[in-house]
Design an enzyme around this catalytic site. Structure first.
Site, PDB file in Angstrom:
ATOM      1  N   GLU A  49      -6.253  -9.144  18.558  1.00 47.22           N
ATOM      2  CA  GLU A  49      -6.132 -10.027  19.709  1.00 47.22           C
ATOM      3  C   GLU A  49      -6.508  -9.313  21.006  1.00 47.22           C
ATOM      4  O   GLU A  49      -7.151  -9.899  21.886  1.00 47.22           O
ATOM      5  CB  GLU A  49      -4.698 -10.565  19.813  1.00 47.22           C
ATOM      6  CG  GLU A  49      -4.256 -11.394  18.618  1.00 47.22           C
ATOM      7  CD  GLU A  49      -3.558 -10.572  17.538  1.00 47.22           C
ATOM      8  OE1 GLU A  49      -2.694 -11.132  16.845  1.00 47.22           O
ATOM      9  OE2 GLU A  49      -3.889  -9.367  17.391  1.00 47.22           O
ATOM     10  N   THR A 193      -9.137  11.680 -16.736  1.00 45.15           N
ATOM     11  CA  THR A 193     -10.366  11.124 -16.162  1.00 45.15           C
ATOM     12  C   THR A 193     -11.101  12.179 -15.346  1.00 45.15           C
ATOM     13  O   THR A 193     -12.329  12.283 -15.389  1.00 45.15           O
ATOM     14  CB  THR A 193     -10.048   9.898 -15.291  1.00 45.15           C
ATOM     15  OG1 THR A 193      -9.459   8.888 -16.113  1.00 45.15           O
ATOM     16  CG2 THR A 193     -11.297   9.341 -14.637  1.00 45.15           C
ATOM     17  N   THR A 295      -4.683   5.679 -20.312  1.00 47.37           N
ATOM     18  CA  THR A 295      -3.287   6.129 -20.399  1.00 47.37           C
ATOM     19  C   THR A 295      -2.524   5.806 -19.129  1.00 47.37           C
ATOM     20  O   THR A 295      -1.409   5.262 -19.172  1.00 47.37           O
ATOM     21  CB  THR A 295      -3.236   7.651 -20.677  1.00 47.37           C
ATOM     22  OG1 THR A 295      -3.889   7.920 -21.912  1.00 47.37           O
ATOM     23  CG2 THR A 295      -1.790   8.129 -20.753  1.00 47.37           C
TER      24      THR A 295
END
Length: 359
Positions: A49, A193, A295
Site C-alpha cells: 500500500e 539426495t 525417505t
C-alpha cells in the site's frame, strides 16, 4: 483485467521475498485510471500500500485503493498502512481478504471505517488466499507451509535401480520447478539426495543463470554426512544442515565448508521433523518446498506435515523392485487412510503432466 486482478498479479511478483510478511499487491485508481501501484518489498521495507500510495502521490486524493490483503494497523518494522491511507485522501479501500494475523484481524478495516472511508472485503478472495497460503498457516501455527514436489515416471519411480535420476521429466517441468524454488523461503532435501545427485539446489532463470533471490537450503542430515565438496556449499545463498547427535569434528568440518549446523532433537535416531519445522518457523521461514528423496517425503507424510503436493509425471515406465519411489516411509495399511488431495489442478507441460493439490 480488473483492478483487483492487477493487484493480484503484483502480489505474485513478491512471492518468496517478503517473509515473514505476506506478499501483497496494491493499485490506486482515480477517475477510472490507475495512478499508482506496487507490491510488498523485502522485510523491513515498504508494504504494498505504501509503494502504491508513494507512486500515486497527490493523485491518490479522492481515489480508490485496491489491495489483496486488509491493510495493517500496527507498528512493526514499518508504520501502519492505515495511517498512510488516512493521510493520502483515499476515499474507498477494496481488500481481497481479511488478515488473520492477531495484530490486525479486522482492526485495519475498522480504523478505516471509523474515519469515514468506504471499505469492501472479498473481491477475488480465493485467489488472494492462494497467494498468501504460506502466510496464513504461519500466522496461525508458527510453522511453515510445506509443499512436497517430485518428478516421477508413470509407475512412481524417481530413479532407476542404479540410482540414475536425471532427467526423468522434461525441460518445461524443470523451468516450472525453478520458478517454484524462487517463490519459496526454503528448499529441503534429505542427505541421501545430496550424496546421490550433488544438486546445487539453486533457483535458476530461463537463461540458466541464478535468480537474485535464493531460498534457504535445508539438508536433513541426522549424522552430518554432508561432504565438504558438496556443490550447494559453493553456491550463492545459505545452507542449513539439520542434524542430531553429531560430533564436534563433523560439525566443524561442515561449518568450515560453509554450512550452518542446526541441532535438532532426535526421534529414534533421526531428526525430529516436527521440531525442525518449528525451528524453521522461529527463523521466519513461512514456506518450505521439499524435493526429496522418497525417505524424507515419506516421513513427512507419516507425520502429517505435508500441506500441498506438486507432482510432475513423465510418460515413462522405469520398473524395478529396488528402484526408489517418490514417497516411501511407513505408509498406510488401508486405502481408506490414504492421503487424498483436494482442489486438484492438472496441467500439461510438454509431454509431462503436472498434478497439484492440497492435503
Amino acid at each position: 483485467m480488473t483492478h483487483m486482478q492487477r493487484a493480484l498479479s503484483l502480489a505474485r511478483q513478491a512471492l518468496g521475498t517478503t517473509s515473514p510478511n505476506p506478499p501483497v499487491g496494491a493499485v490506486v485508481v482515480k477517475d477510472g485510471e490507475v495512478v499508482g501501484e506496487g507490491f510488498t518489498q523485502p522485510y523491513g521495507h515498504a508494504h504494498a500500500e505504501i509503494v502504491a500510495l508513494t507512486n500515486s502521490g497527490p493523485r491518490s486524493k479522492g481515489g480508490t485503493l485496491y489491495t489483496t490483503l486488509e491493510p495493517c494497523s500496527h507498528h512493526g518494522q514499518t508504520p501502519p498502512c492505515t495511517d498512510a491511507i488516512l493521510q493520502s485522501g483515499i476515499v474507498k479501500v477494496i481488500s481481497a481478504t481479511a488478515d488473520p494475523n492477531p495484530r490486525v484481524k479486522g482492526n485495519g478495516i475498522s480504523i478505516l471505517q471509523d474515519a469515514g472511508i468506504q471499505t469492501h472485503v472479498g473481491e477475488e478472495e480465493d485467489q488472494a488466499k492462494k497467494i498468501i497460503e504460506a502466510y496464513l498457516k504461519f500466522v496461525e501455527t508458527g510453522s511453515p507451509f510445506v509443499t512436497v514436489k517430485f518428478g516421477s515416471s508413470l509407475d512412481g519411480k524417481i530413479a532407476t535401480n542404479t540410482g540414475e535420476s536425471q532427467w526423468i521429466t522434461g525441460e518445461q517441468s524443470l523451468q516450472v520447478a525453478h520458478k517454484l524454488r524462487a517463490t519459496s523461503d526454503a528448499i529441503m532435501v534429505g542427505i541421501n539426495t545430496v550424496l546421490t545427485d550433488d544438486s546445487k539446489l539453486t533457483s535458476r532463470n530461463l537463461s540458466g543463470g541464478n535468480q537474485e533471490h535464493q531460498p534457504l537450503r535445508v539438508v536433513v542430515d541426522s549424522r552430518c554426512r554432508i561432504p565438504p565438496s558438496a556443490s550447494m556449499l559453493k553456491e550463492p545463498g545459505h545452507t542449513l544442515v539439520a542434524a542430531t547427535n553429531i560430533s564436534a569434528i563433523d560439525q566443524k568440518q561442515a561449518e568450515d565448508a560453509g554450512a550452518e549446523i542446526l541441532q535438532v532433537p532426535s526421534e529414534n535416531g533421526r531428526v525430529d521433523l516436527v521440531s525442525l519445522m518449528k525451528q524453521l518457523g522461529a527463523r521466519d521461514i513461512t514456506s518450505v518446498i521439499v524435493e526429496g528423496g522418497g525417505t524424507l517425503i515419506g516421513a513427512l507424510f507419516d507425520k502429517g506435515l505435508v500441506d500441498k503436493v506438486i507432482a510432475f509425471i513423465a510418460p515413462t515406465v522405469i520398473g524395478g523392485i529396488s528402484a526408489p519411489s517418490a514417497v516411501m516411509g511407513l505408509g498406510i495399511e488401508h486405502l481408506i487412510d490414504a492421503t487424498r488431495l483436494e482442489h486438484v489442478e492438472v496441467e500439461i507441460l510438454g509431454q509431462d503432466i503436472l498434478i497439484s493439490g492440497y492435503v
